[in-house]
Design an enzyme around this catalytic site. Structure first.
Site, mmCIF file in Angstrom:
data_model
loop_
_atom_site.group_PDB
_atom_site.id
_atom_site.type_symbol
_atom_site.label_atom_id
_atom_site.label_comp_id
_atom_site.label_asym_id
_atom_site.label_seq_id
_atom_site.Cartn_x
_atom_site.Cartn_y
_atom_site.Cartn_z
ATOM 1 N N SER A 1 -13.144 2.217 10.038
ATOM 2 C CA SER A 1 -12.454 2.278 8.760
ATOM 3 C C SER A 1 -13.188 1.497 7.679
ATOM 4 O O SER A 1 -13.684 0.389 7.923
ATOM 5 C CB SER A 1 -11.044 1.715 8.905
ATOM 6 O OG SER A 1 -10.427 1.662 7.636
ATOM 7 N N GLU B 1 0.838 -1.207 0.000
ATOM 8 C CA GLU B 1 0.000 0.000 0.000
ATOM 9 C C GLU B 1 0.872 1.257 0.000
ATOM 10 O O GLU B 1 2.064 1.213 0.323
ATOM 11 C CB GLU B 1 -0.955 0.023 1.193
ATOM 12 C CG GLU B 1 -0.254 0.091 2.534
ATOM 13 C CD GLU B 1 -1.043 0.847 3.586
ATOM 14 O OE1 GLU B 1 -1.497 1.981 3.309
ATOM 15 O OE2 GLU B 1 -1.172 0.327 4.694
ATOM 16 N N LYS C 1 -3.644 -0.858 15.443
ATOM 17 C CA LYS C 1 -2.967 -0.106 16.504
ATOM 18 C C LYS C 1 -3.827 -0.025 17.753
ATOM 19 O O LYS C 1 -5.054 0.036 17.681
ATOM 20 C CB LYS C 1 -2.645 1.299 16.017
ATOM 21 C CG LYS C 1 -1.515 1.296 15.012
ATOM 22 C CD LYS C 1 -0.946 2.672 14.771
ATOM 23 C CE LYS C 1 0.343 2.558 13.976
ATOM 24 N NZ LYS C 1 0.325 3.304 12.738
HETATM 25 N N1 PSU Z 1 -2.505 1.801 10.304
HETATM 26 C C1 PSU Z 1 -1.184 2.022 10.410
HETATM 27 N N2 PSU Z 1 -0.564 2.832 9.499
HETATM 28 C C2 PSU Z 1 -1.251 3.378 8.453
HETATM 29 C C3 PSU Z 1 -2.650 3.093 8.334
HETATM 30 C C4 PSU Z 1 -3.224 2.321 9.276
HETATM 31 O O1 PSU Z 1 -0.560 1.518 11.323
HETATM 32 O O2 PSU Z 1 -0.655 4.093 7.648
HETATM 33 C C5 PSU Z 1 -3.406 3.604 7.144
HETATM 34 C C6 PSU Z 1 -3.697 2.430 6.208
HETATM 35 O O3 PSU Z 1 -3.537 2.863 4.882
HETATM 36 C C7 PSU Z 1 -5.147 2.110 6.490
HETATM 37 C C8 PSU Z 1 -5.690 3.494 6.747
HETATM 38 O O4 PSU Z 1 -5.800 1.470 5.439
HETATM 39 O O5 PSU Z 1 -4.683 4.130 7.515
HETATM 40 C C9 PSU Z 1 -7.016 3.469 7.468
HETATM 41 O O6 PSU Z 1 -7.515 4.772 7.527
HETATM 42 P P1 PSU Z 1 -9.044 5.060 7.911
HETATM 43 O O7 PSU Z 1 -9.166 4.708 9.351
HETATM 44 O O8 PSU Z 1 -9.230 6.524 7.648
HETATM 45 O O9 PSU Z 1 -9.865 4.176 7.026
HETATM 46 MN MN MN Z 2 -12.362 6.942 9.927
#
Ligand code: PSU
Ligand code: MN
Length: 302
Positions: A139, A25, A158
């Site tokens: 997410s 990614e 996390k």
């Molecule tokens: N968790 C991490 N590092 C990251 C992300 C998540 O430890 O960089 C990033 C990933 O790309 C994940 C995104 O898909 O954040 C999720 O963001 P959101 O919660 O806005 O969907």
């Molecule tokens: Mn979100």
């Protein structure tokens, strides 16, 4: 191929003859790691795979093109330009406008799947946020993983998120979760979380055989491979707990809400751990990439 997708020649060649390919990614490069370390890390992620005889396919959107596999110049653009973070719902807008962006786990899975890539390595998945029962902040990674038959290697989610709720949602959504050499879900910086998993697999061959069974069952849900760092390499648990508690307290004190919360918590944890959380973050990504390479290799032999 029906999507407006641009698959790099080395990726397309490998897929055509069944050689192993792993998707990577790009949000981790653009938003997850600071400059200038992010470009060095992005290059290292790719060379870890090449050294294993696996073709890396870093995924991103550049000038409206959905790309599986980037040239060195394109990788540099993702690391150095201020590109937006794109989830699946953002792809049509970026494509229509000829825009660029880094892809989340959701958007990377979507594009990788359409390119015919079956294995994907990331750091941590997005999940259910603390307080989601009020904010609804979950997410889109989770929904997409319920719709895309990809195998994603991560170190869980996390600890700033609600890990228990995330596991519950993965269950509701029908996403298969296996621990890689563990029966406990990791919590990213730490090798454990206290949350037990139903299934553990010993090695890459076992993962490939679950992938094969999923295909035979004609299921199109993701397989989440939860891959903890060895305990000797995790963040010191006492330091982790102190930093997490303090970061959550500061975010609350500042009254932060919505999408400001996560970047604030992550940066505060980097500061409070004297950069140790960042070093662990890099080890996690590398550990997941190595395992994903092994899984893609085992899969290519089936
Ligand atoms: N968790 C991490 N590092 C990251 C992300 C998540 O430890 O960089 C990033 C990933 O790309 C994940 C995104 O898909 O954040 C999720 O963001 P959101 O919660 O806005 O969907
Ligand atoms: Mn979100």
């Amino acid at each position: 191929m029906s999507l407006p997708l641009s698959v790099a020649p080395d990726v397309a060649d490998a897929l055509a003859v069944g050689r192993p390919v792993v998707a990577l990614e790009s949000t981790i490069i653009s938003h997850g790691l600071p400059r200038p370390d992010n470009l060095a890390a992005a290059r290292r992620f790719e060379s870890l795979l090449s050294d294993q005889g696996v073709v890396p396919a870093t995924i991103a959107v550049l000038d409206g093109e959905l790309k599986a596999g980037l040239t060195p110049d394109e990788l540099e653009r993702i690391a150095n330009e201020d590109v937006p973070k794109l989830s699946v719902r953002d792809l049509p807008v970026a494509h229509a406008r000829g825009g660029s962006g880094a892809t989340t786990v959701a958007a990377t899975s979507f594009i990788a799947d359409h390119a015919g890539i079956r294995v994907f390595a990331t750091g941590g998945l997005g999940g259910v946020h603390r307080g989601a029962s009020q904010s609804f902040d979950e997410s889109a990674d989770l929904k997409t993983l319920s719709e895309v038959p990809i195998t994603v290697v991560s170190a869980g989610v996390k600890s700033i998120l609600d890990i228990g709720a995330t596991l519950e949602r993965l269950e509701s959504l029908g996403v298969t979760v296996v621990g890689y050499g563990t029966d406990e879900f990791p919590s990213f910086w730490l090798s454990s979380s206290g949350h037990q998993l139903d299934w553990s697999v010993p090695d890459a061959t076992a993962v490939a055989s679950v992938m094969d069974s999923r295909d035979q069952l004609e299921m199109c849900t993701a397989l989440v491979v939860a891959n903890p760092l060895p305990e000797s390499e995790q963040l010191d648990p006492a330091l982790h707990d102190r930093a997490l508690e303090e970061a959550l307290r500061l975010a609350d004190e500042k009254g932060l809400v919505g999408k400001e919360v996560t970047p604030f918590l992550l940066q505060t944890i980097v500061d409070l751990t004297g950069g140790q959380s960042l070093a662990v973050n890099l080890r996690i990504a590398e550990n997941n990439i190595r395992v994903a390479g092994e899984i893609a290799t085992a899969w290519s032999k089936l």
